[in-house]
Design a protein around this motif. Structure first.
Motif, PDB file in Angstrom:
ATOM      1  N   HIS B  99       0.847  -1.195   0.000  1.00 29.65           N
ATOM      2  CA  HIS B  99       0.000   0.000   0.000  1.00 29.65           C
ATOM      3  C   HIS B  99       0.879   1.242   0.000  1.00 29.65           C
ATOM      4  CE1 HIS B  99      -2.808   2.828   2.397  1.00 29.65           C
ATOM      5  NE2 HIS B  99      -3.103   2.918   1.116  1.00 29.65           N
ATOM      6  N   CYS B 102       4.854   0.698   4.626  1.00 26.54           N
ATOM      7  CA  CYS B 102       5.182   0.432   6.032  1.00 26.54           C
ATOM      8  C   CYS B 102       5.622  -1.035   6.144  1.00 26.54           C
ATOM      9  CB  CYS B 102       3.950   0.624   6.919  1.00 26.54           C
ATOM     10  SG  CYS B 102       3.380   2.323   7.023  1.00 26.54           S
ATOM     11  N   CYS B 115      -0.488  -5.025   8.596  1.00 29.22           N
ATOM     12  CA  CYS B 115       0.233  -3.764   8.454  1.00 29.22           C
ATOM     13  C   CYS B 115      -0.256  -2.780   9.509  1.00 29.22           C
ATOM     14  CB  CYS B 115       0.026  -3.176   7.055  1.00 29.22           C
ATOM     15  SG  CYS B 115       0.919  -1.618   6.869  1.00 29.22           S
ATOM     16  N   CYS B 117       0.057   0.406   9.702  1.00 20.86           N
ATOM     17  CA  CYS B 117      -0.290   1.761   9.256  1.00 20.86           C
ATOM     18  C   CYS B 117      -1.766   1.901   8.886  1.00 20.86           C
ATOM     19  CB  CYS B 117       0.580   2.193   8.086  1.00 20.86           C
ATOM     20  SG  CYS B 117       2.279   2.513   8.596  1.00 20.86           S
ATOM     21  N   HIS B 118      -2.256   1.081   7.948  1.00 20.98           N
ATOM     22  CA  HIS B 118      -3.637   1.243   7.488  1.00 20.98           C
ATOM     23  C   HIS B 118      -4.433  -0.065   7.533  1.00 20.98           C
ATOM     24  CE1 HIS B 118      -1.145   4.388   5.537  1.00 20.98           C
ATOM     25  NE2 HIS B 118      -2.059   5.150   6.085  1.00 20.98           N
ATOM     26  N   GLY B 131      -8.171  -4.870   3.535  1.00 21.43           N
ATOM     27  CA  GLY B 131      -7.449  -3.608   3.672  1.00 21.43           C
ATOM     28  C   GLY B 131      -7.324  -2.861   2.358  1.00 21.43           C
ATOM     29  N   PRO B 132      -6.656  -1.707   2.384  1.00 22.19           N
ATOM     30  CA  PRO B 132      -6.610  -0.824   1.200  1.00 22.19           C
ATOM     31  C   PRO B 132      -5.584  -1.257   0.147  1.00 22.19           C
ATOM     32  CG  PRO B 132      -5.384   0.159   2.995  1.00 22.19           C
ATOM     33  CD  PRO B 132      -5.866  -1.172   3.493  1.00 22.19           C
TER      34      PRO B 132
END
Lengths: 219, 152
Positions: B99, B102, B115, B117-118, B131-132
């Motif tokens: 993504h 990270c 992850c 971060c997101h 997730g993204p």
């Protein structure tokens, strides 16, 4: 070539650079009797500039830490392309600068150029000599070699001859009782910022003074 | 004086002097170019990215240190890599989340990568779970020599 000339013309039309250059460089009059020995001061300034620029390059890789300093200098000398050359030029220019400053002073002293109206030139010059030697001394410690270490040890021992406060001065300069990482950091800050800044200011004054009084006219 | 200076290039000259002038201009220009070159070349060379000896160092992990279901973190050329022991054998992933980069963390309880971060989640095979993200984790090639996993 035409592009360069046209660009220069464009700037010249707006800022009148040519009369400025003629007055200060190309048509500047100097005493006919002035010998080549009058170049020592200018050459000392040139070596200063060489060290400013090579110093900027060395600073890209130098690490002011007792565990990394020697390795980083070795890295510059053996891994960075032309690093050995840049490091050598920086060190040789330092030696040349001391020699040129002393030659410059010797000429001023021999011809008694320090007399009125140029007393302040001499005084600022003496201060600049002091700053130059301090630059050399602080720079010598930075590679963190045996020579650097003991050089700094002996050099910082000198103020101990001052009565009463001598030992305190030694400790203040060393940032402690012995030469350590603190000394390295202190010398580093002096070498790359504090001393060059003070030096630049005094050089500016030194040069303005010469423009005001003119170069001494030998008989 | 300045008038004479401005028209210097327009002054007509005898062929002989013109040749001399051109020669002198070329000589001065050439000497200047060589001088500038000897100053500029070392500076440009100095600014080039130097070869760091540490960069070529391979990562070596003895296979007996790898526990099934757990991850082994290592540093390869300044980037974190994660070695996981799957049933089919070890796999090595680049820890950088696809993504925004990270470093993902191995979640032992769920056997997947997470992850911080997101919130992206990747399966034990590096495939996107949620997730993204849309790209799976990058696999890092390796070889096994005498019971030692080598990433180079």
């Amino acid at each position: 070539m035409r592009v360069i000339r046209d660009t220069y013309g464009w700037i010249d039309e707006r800022f009148a650079v040519t009369p400025l250059l003629e007055k200060n460089v190309t048509k500047k009059m100097v005493p006919r009797t002035l010998s080549w020995a009058g170049c020592f001061g200018g050459l000392a300034f040139f070596t200063f500039l060489v060290q400013v620029f090579t110093g900027m390059l060395l600073l890209m890789y130098y690490k002011p830490h007792p565990e990394a300093a020697w390795d980083s200098v070795t890295f510059i000398k053996s891994n960075v392309t032309m690093g050995w050359l840049v490091q050598r030029i920086h060190a040789v220019a330092a030696n040349l600068m001391i020699a040129l400053v002393l030659m410059h002073m010797a000429r001023i002293a021999y011809y008694k150029i320090y007399r009125k109206p140029r007393e302040l030139h001499w005084m600022s010059g003496v201060f600049l000599l002091l700053l130059t030697t301090m630059m050399a001394f602080t720079g010598y410690l930075l590679p963190w070699t045996q020579l650097s270490y003991w050089g700094a040890k002996v050099g910082t021992e000198i103020p101990s001859a001052i009565p009463i406060i001598g030992q305190d001065v030694v400790e203040w300069v060393r940032r402690g009782k012995a030469i350590s990482g603190e000394t390295l950091g202190f010398f580093f800050s002096l070498h790359i910022w504090i001393l060059p800044a003070v030096m630049s200011a005094f050089m500016g004054l030194h040069f303005v003074m010469i423009r005001r009084t003119g170069i001494s006219r030998p008989l | 004086m300045s008038d004479h200076h401005e028209h210097e290039h327009d002054v007509a000259c005898e062929p002989l002097t013109c040749g001399r002038r051109r020669f002198c201009q070329a000589a001065i220009g050439g000497a200047t170019a060589i001088t500038v070159g000897t100053v500029v070349y070392p500076i440009v060379a100095f600014l080039k990215l130097p070869v760091r000896l540490g960069d070529a160092k391979p990562v070596e992990v003895p296979l007996e240190r790898l526990v099934p279901g757990q991850a082994y973190y290592a540093d390869f050329q300044g980037q974190q890599v994660i070695v996981v022991m799957a049933e089919a054998g070890p796999k090595v992933f680049d820890a950088a989340c696809t993504h925004l980069g990270c470093n993902v963390v191995w979640d032992t309880a769920h056997s997947n990568f997470h992850c911080p971060c997101h919130g992206a989640v990747f399966s034990g095979e590096g495939k996107v779970v949620s997730g993204p993200v849309s790209t799976p984790l990058r696999e890092v090639p390796f070889e096994v020599k005498n019971g030692v996993l080598v990433i180079s």
